[in-house]
Write a protein that holds these residues in place. Structure first.
Motif, PDB file in Angstrom:
ATOM      1  N   SER B 213       9.989 -35.262 -30.896  1.00 40.52           N
ATOM      2  CA  SER B 213       9.607 -34.301 -29.800  1.00 40.52           C
ATOM      3  C   SER B 213       8.029 -34.419 -29.489  1.00 40.52           C
ATOM      4  N   PRO B 214       7.771 -34.257 -28.255  1.00 40.78           N
ATOM      5  CA  PRO B 214       6.327 -34.002 -28.017  1.00 40.78           C
ATOM      6  C   PRO B 214       5.568 -32.726 -28.561  1.00 40.78           C
ATOM      7  N   ALA B 215       6.329 -31.680 -28.939  1.00 39.12           N
ATOM      8  CA  ALA B 215       6.250 -30.390 -29.440  1.00 39.12           C
ATOM      9  C   ALA B 215       5.371 -30.814 -30.800  1.00 39.12           C
ATOM     10  N   VAL B 216       5.975 -31.770 -31.478  1.00 43.97           N
ATOM     11  CA  VAL B 216       5.333 -31.928 -32.744  1.00 43.97           C
ATOM     12  C   VAL B 216       3.979 -32.259 -32.930  1.00 43.97           C
ATOM     13  N   LEU B 217       3.589 -33.348 -32.154  1.00 40.55           N
ATOM     14  CA  LEU B 217       2.354 -33.602 -32.265  1.00 40.55           C
ATOM     15  C   LEU B 217       1.118 -32.429 -31.656  1.00 40.55           C
ATOM     16  N   LYS B 218       1.824 -31.747 -30.519  1.00 40.19           N
ATOM     17  CA  LYS B 218       0.991 -30.740 -30.015  1.00 40.19           C
ATOM     18  C   LYS B 218       0.735 -29.770 -31.074  1.00 40.19           C
ATOM     19  N   ALA B 219       1.754 -29.326 -31.736  1.00 35.32           N
ATOM     20  CA  ALA B 219       1.812 -28.316 -32.943  1.00 35.32           C
ATOM     21  C   ALA B 219       0.851 -28.734 -33.975  1.00 35.32           C
ATOM     22  N   SER B 220       0.730 -30.149 -34.382  1.00 33.19           N
ATOM     23  CA  SER B 220      -0.342 -30.767 -35.308  1.00 33.19           C
ATOM     24  C   SER B 220      -1.643 -30.318 -34.947  1.00 33.19           C
ATOM     25  N   ASN B 221      -2.030 -30.803 -33.649  1.00 35.53           N
ATOM     26  CA  ASN B 221      -3.199 -30.744 -33.024  1.00 35.53           C
ATOM     27  C   ASN B 221      -3.729 -29.386 -32.877  1.00 35.53           C
ATOM     28  N   VAL B 222      -2.902 -28.232 -32.487  1.00 33.95           N
ATOM     29  CA  VAL B 222      -3.160 -26.874 -32.473  1.00 33.95           C
ATOM     30  C   VAL B 222      -3.300 -26.330 -33.897  1.00 33.95           C
ATOM     31  N   GLY B 223      -2.645 -26.991 -34.911  1.00 30.06           N
ATOM     32  CA  GLY B 223      -2.688 -26.294 -36.341  1.00 30.06           C
ATOM     33  C   GLY B 223      -1.533 -25.125 -36.262  1.00 30.06           C
ATOM     34  N   GLN B 224      -0.511 -25.287 -35.560  1.00 32.99           N
ATOM     35  CA  GLN B 224       0.316 -24.331 -35.764  1.00 32.99           C
ATOM     36  C   GLN B 224       1.900 -25.101 -35.943  1.00 32.99           C
ATOM     37  N   PRO B 225       2.270 -24.784 -37.139  1.00 33.44           N
ATOM     38  CA  PRO B 225       3.657 -25.371 -37.379  1.00 33.44           C
ATOM     39  C   PRO B 225       4.839 -25.219 -36.351  1.00 33.44           C
ATOM     40  N   VAL B 226       5.308 -26.416 -36.208  1.00 34.21           N
ATOM     41  CA  VAL B 226       6.339 -26.578 -34.904  1.00 34.21           C
ATOM     42  C   VAL B 226       7.356 -25.390 -35.152  1.00 34.21           C
ATOM     43  N   THR B 227       7.827 -25.227 -36.399  1.00 35.42           N
ATOM     44  CA  THR B 227       8.873 -24.190 -36.783  1.00 35.42           C
ATOM     45  C   THR B 227       8.766 -22.795 -35.847  1.00 35.42           C
ATOM     46  N   LEU B 228       7.214 -22.414 -35.413  1.00 35.45           N
ATOM     47  CA  LEU B 228       6.942 -21.274 -34.881  1.00 35.45           C
ATOM     48  C   LEU B 228       6.999 -21.364 -33.256  1.00 35.45           C
ATOM     49  N   ASP B 229       7.352 -22.739 -33.007  1.00 32.25           N
ATOM     50  CA  ASP B 229       7.688 -22.986 -31.594  1.00 32.25           C
ATOM     51  C   ASP B 229       9.102 -22.600 -31.239  1.00 32.25           C
ATOM     52  N   ASP B 230       9.364 -21.520 -30.524  1.00 34.04           N
ATOM     53  CA  ASP B 230      10.785 -21.169 -30.341  1.00 34.04           C
ATOM     54  C   ASP B 230      11.281 -22.019 -29.400  1.00 34.04           C
ATOM     55  N   LYS B 231      10.840 -22.527 -28.389  1.00 34.33           N
ATOM     56  CA  LYS B 231      11.136 -23.421 -27.257  1.00 34.33           C
ATOM     57  C   LYS B 231      11.405 -24.986 -27.673  1.00 34.33           C
ATOM     58  N   SER B 232      10.748 -25.414 -28.708  1.00 31.71           N
ATOM     59  CA  SER B 232      11.075 -26.717 -29.129  1.00 31.71           C
ATOM     60  C   SER B 232      12.293 -27.293 -29.742  1.00 31.71           C
ATOM     61  N   ASN B 233      13.045 -28.102 -29.509  1.00 30.01           N
ATOM     62  CA  ASN B 233      14.261 -28.349 -30.340  1.00 30.01           C
ATOM     63  C   ASN B 233      13.965 -28.851 -31.868  1.00 30.01           C
ATOM     64  N   ALA B 234      12.474 -29.350 -31.763  1.00 37.25           N
ATOM     65  CA  ALA B 234      12.084 -29.803 -33.430  1.00 37.25           C
ATOM     66  C   ALA B 234      11.983 -28.547 -34.077  1.00 37.25           C
ATOM     67  N   GLY B 235      11.345 -27.542 -33.422  1.00 33.27           N
ATOM     68  CA  GLY B 235      11.351 -26.155 -34.411  1.00 33.27           C
ATOM     69  C   GLY B 235      12.561 -25.664 -34.798  1.00 33.27           C
ATOM     70  N   GLN B 236      13.520 -25.655 -33.610  1.00 29.76           N
ATOM     71  CA  GLN B 236      14.896 -25.313 -33.986  1.00 29.76           C
ATOM     72  C   GLN B 236      15.381 -26.039 -35.217  1.00 29.76           C
ATOM     73  N   ALA B 237      15.296 -27.461 -35.019  1.00 31.96           N
ATOM     74  CA  ALA B 237      15.824 -28.388 -36.283  1.00 31.96           C
ATOM     75  C   ALA B 237      15.243 -27.900 -37.616  1.00 31.96           C
ATOM     76  N   TYR B 238      14.085 -27.600 -37.717  1.00 36.80           N
ATOM     77  CA  TYR B 238      13.469 -27.214 -38.888  1.00 36.80           C
ATOM     78  C   TYR B 238      13.987 -25.792 -39.313  1.00 36.80           C
TER      79      TYR B 238
END
Lengths: 253, 271
Positions: B213-238
Motif C-alpha cells: 500500500s502506498p500508505a505505508v511509505l507515506k506513513a514512514s516518511n511523515v513518521g506516523q505509524p500506518v495503524t493510525l491511518d483509518d483510511k488505508s487497508n494496511a492500517g486496517q490489516a495491522y
C-alpha cells in the motif's frame, strides 16, 4: 551450525570404507591386440569405465620380466586408473609397489570378499563418487545406534545427524536444512532440504519421504540433485535406494 | 505479566521496523502500556518511523552502559498515552549489546509495561540474536518472495535453538507469521507466492497479511505509524493483526484483488 549438528573438531576424518573395483585379470598381456580388444570392451560403456580404479590381477602371469610399467601407462591411456595388484610373484609385486600401487591380498573365494581399499592418490575422481566405485553391499558390521526421532520442523541451516542409526522426521524439512544418517531416513512430511542416508557407506540404506521436494538425496555417497528428480515424483511419496551404483527413486504406495 | 515480542525476519528490507511501529501502536491503541525498543544499533530508524527523531537525547546503549537511566532514554509518544519508544545509538555497533545489559533493561521494562516489542536488525548475528533472546513471542515478518521465506525459515531455526526459552528448556517462543507487502493482483498473476505457499513452507500460524500500500511509505516518511491511518487497508490489516495477537477471531482480509468498477478502470487508466 545450530541444533543437533555433531561437532567435528578434527579437520579431517579417518575411517574405513569398502569399494568394489574392477579387476583386470591378465591372461596374455603380450597379445598383439591386447589394447584394441580392451578398448573395444571399454567403449561399450565409456562413462562407466572413465577413470575407473582398476586392480591388476597378476595370478596367471608366469613371466616375471614382463613390462609392468608399460602396461600401467597403456591403462592410463585408456582412462583407467590402476590402484593395486593382486597375486603374482613377489618380484612383480615389488615392481608394482615401486610404481605407487598397493598390493592387495587376492580374494579367490566367491564368498564375502576381502575388498580392496582405494588409495586416494591413485583415484583422482575419488572425491566424487565415480560410477565404477560402487560400494560393496556388505558394510562392516558396526553397533547400531539409536533411532533419532524429530517432531519439530527442521529449519533452513540446521543439520541433524543420526550416528549409526536411522533418522525419522515427522515435520517439514526446509530448503537449506540437512538430514544425515548412517542408517535410513524417513520423512513423514515434505522434504525440501537434503537427505543423506548411509553416509558411512551403508548401501542398503534407504530414504522414505511422504512428499518429495528435495534439493538432494543421497545414499552411501551416491546422490541425485533436485534438477535430476523426475517431475512425476515431485511432491509424491517416494523411496530412494541404491541399485548397484545407481540411485533409484520409486513411488510409494 | 509483561510479554516480550520480537519483530524479526532474517532478511532486511521486508518491513520489520514499519511493522514494529505499526504493531506497537496497535497494542497501545488497545490500551496496553507498550514500549518499542530499537535493536538495530548503528542503523537507527525506528525513531524516524515513530516520528520522534528530534526528541532523542539518551538511548538504549546509554542505558546498557549505565550512562543514563531508563526513564531518561524512554520517549513518550505524542499521540498515544500508553506508547513509549526506546531508541538506539547511531554511533555504536552491535557489540554494545551485552546479554547482561539487555537483560537488565528488559527486566526493568517488564516491571513497567504490558508489552515490550523488540525491533530486530536483519541478519542472524549479535543484534538479531540479542533482540530475540528474551522473547516470549516472535512475529516473523516475511514478504511473499522465496528468499524472504527462506531467511524467515532460518530465523525460526535460530529462535528454536538460541533463544533464552530454548536454552533453558522452557516452553518454546510462540511464533507468528506476518506477511507484508502482499500484492493480491500479482499473486493472482503468479508473480508472487500466495499465503498458502508461504504458510505451508514455514508452518507457523498466520497473524496477518498486510497488503502492499502506498500508505505505508507515506506513513514512514511523515513518521506516523500506518495503524493510525483509518483510511488505508494496511492500517486496517495491522489493527486486525493486533486483534488476532490478542486472541480475537478476525477474518483475513485483502487476500483477493479489489474488484474494480468500470468507472474506476477508466479513471485509473486515464490518470
Amino acid at each position: 551450525m545450530t541444533g543437533a549438528a555433531q561437532p567435528r573438531a578434527l579437520p579431517f576424518q579417518l575411517r574405513g570404507n569398502t569399494y568394489t573395483m574392477m579387476v583386470l585379470k591378465l591372461i596374455d598381456p603380450g597379445h598383439p591386440e591386447f589394447d584394441d580388444m580392451l578398448r573395444t570392451k571399454i567403449m561399450q560403456a565409456p562413462n562407466f569405465f572413465r577413470y575407473a580404479p582398476i586392480v591388476i590381477d597378476l595370478e596367471e602371469i608366469a613371466d616375471t620380466e614382463f613390462d609392468f610399467n608399460g602396461l600401467r601407462a597403456r591403462l592410463y591411456d585408456l582412462a583407467l586408473v590402476p590402484v593395486g595388484v593382486q597375486g603374482g610373484a613377489p618380484e612383480m609385486q615389488m615392481v608394482a609397489l615401486r610404481a605407487g600401487l598397493t598390493v592387495i591380498p587376492a580374494a579367490r573365494t566367491p564368498q564375502p570378499m576381502n575388498v580392496a581399499r582405494a588409495k586416494p592418490e591413485a583415484a583422482p575422481a575419488a572425491a566424487e563418487p565415480t560410477p565404477a566405485a560402487a560400494p560393496v553391499p556388505a558394510p562392516e558390521p558396526e553397533p547400531r545406534g539409536a533411532t533419532l526421532i524429530v517432531t519439530e520442523p527442521v529449519r533452513s541451516g540446521r543439520q541433524i545427524y543420526a550416528p549409526r542409526g536411522d533418522l525419522i522426521v515427522m515435520a517439514p524439512v526446509s530448503q537449506g536444512a540437512e538430514l544425515v544418517a548412517d542408517g535410513n531416513i524417513h520423512v513423514y512430511s515434505t522434504l525440501r532440504g537434503r537427505a543423506l542416508a548411509g553416509v558411512a557407506g551403508d548401501t542398503q540404506a534407504r530414504i522414505f519421504v511422504q512428499s518429495l521436494d528435495a534439493e538432494l538425496v543421497s545414499v552411501a555417497g551416491f546422490y541425485r540433485i533436485s534438477e535430476d528428480i523426475e517431475p512425476a515424483l515431485r511432491r509424491k511419496p517416494v523411496q530412494v535406494w541404491l541399485d548397484g551404483n545407481v540411485i533409484r527413486m520409486d513411488p510409494l504406495g | 505479566m509483561a510479554k516480550i515480542i520480537v519483530m524479526t525476519s532474517g532478511k532486511g528490507g521486508v518491513g520489520k521496523t514499519t511493522s514494529s511501529a505499526a504493531f506497537s501502536t496497535g497494542l497501545a491503541l488497545r490500551g496496553f502500556r507498550t514500549c518499542v525498543v530499537d535493536f538495530d544499533v548503528g542503523l537507527r530508524n525506528l525513531d524516524l518511523i515513530m516520528g520522534c527523531e528530534r526528541r532523542v537525547v539518551f538511548d538504549f546503549i546509554n542505558v546498557i552502559n549505565g550512562e543514563a537511566k531508563l526513564n531518561q532514554a524512554l520517549i513518550k509518544d505524542k499521540r498515544l498515552e500508553n506508547l513509549f519508544i526506546l531508541p538506539t545509538s547511531q554511533t555504536r555497533d552491535k557489540d554494545a549489546l551485552t546479554k547482561e545489559g539487555v537483560e537488565r533493561v528488559m527486566e526493568e521494562l517488564k516491571a513497567d509495561f504490558d508489552y515490550i516489542l523488540c525491533d530486530s536488525p536483519a541478519g542472524i548475528e549479535r543484534g538479531a540474536l540479542m533482540a530475540l533472546y528474551f522473547a516470549d513471542h516472535a512475529i516473523v515478518v516475511t514478504n511473499p518472495e522465496v528468499s524472504s521465506v527462506r531467511d524467515s525459515d532460518r530465523i525460526l531455526g535460530v529462535l528454536q535453538a538460541k533463544s533464552r526459552r530454548a536454552e533453558l528448556g522452557l516452553d518454546p517462543v510462540q511464533e507468528h507469521l506476518l506477511l507484508t507487502r502482499y500484492d493480491a493482483e500479482r499473486v493472482e498473476r503468479g508473480d508472487m507466492l500466495n499465503v498458502k505457499d508461504v504458510q505451508e513452507i514455514l508452518s507457523i500460524p498466520l497473524l496477518g497479511v498486510i497488503p502492499e500500500s502506498p500508505a505505508v511509505l507515506k506513513a514512514s516518511n511523515v513518521g506516523q505509524p500506518v495503524t493510525l491511518d483509518d483510511k488505508s487497508n494496511a492500517g486496517q490489516a495491522y489493527r486486525d493483526a493486533v486483534g488476532r495477537f490478542l486472541g480475537e477471531d478476525i477474518e483475513h482480509k485483502f487476500l483477493k484483488p479489489e474488484k474494480k468498477g468500470l468507472l474506476d478502470r477508466i479513471l485509473r487508466r486515464s490518470a
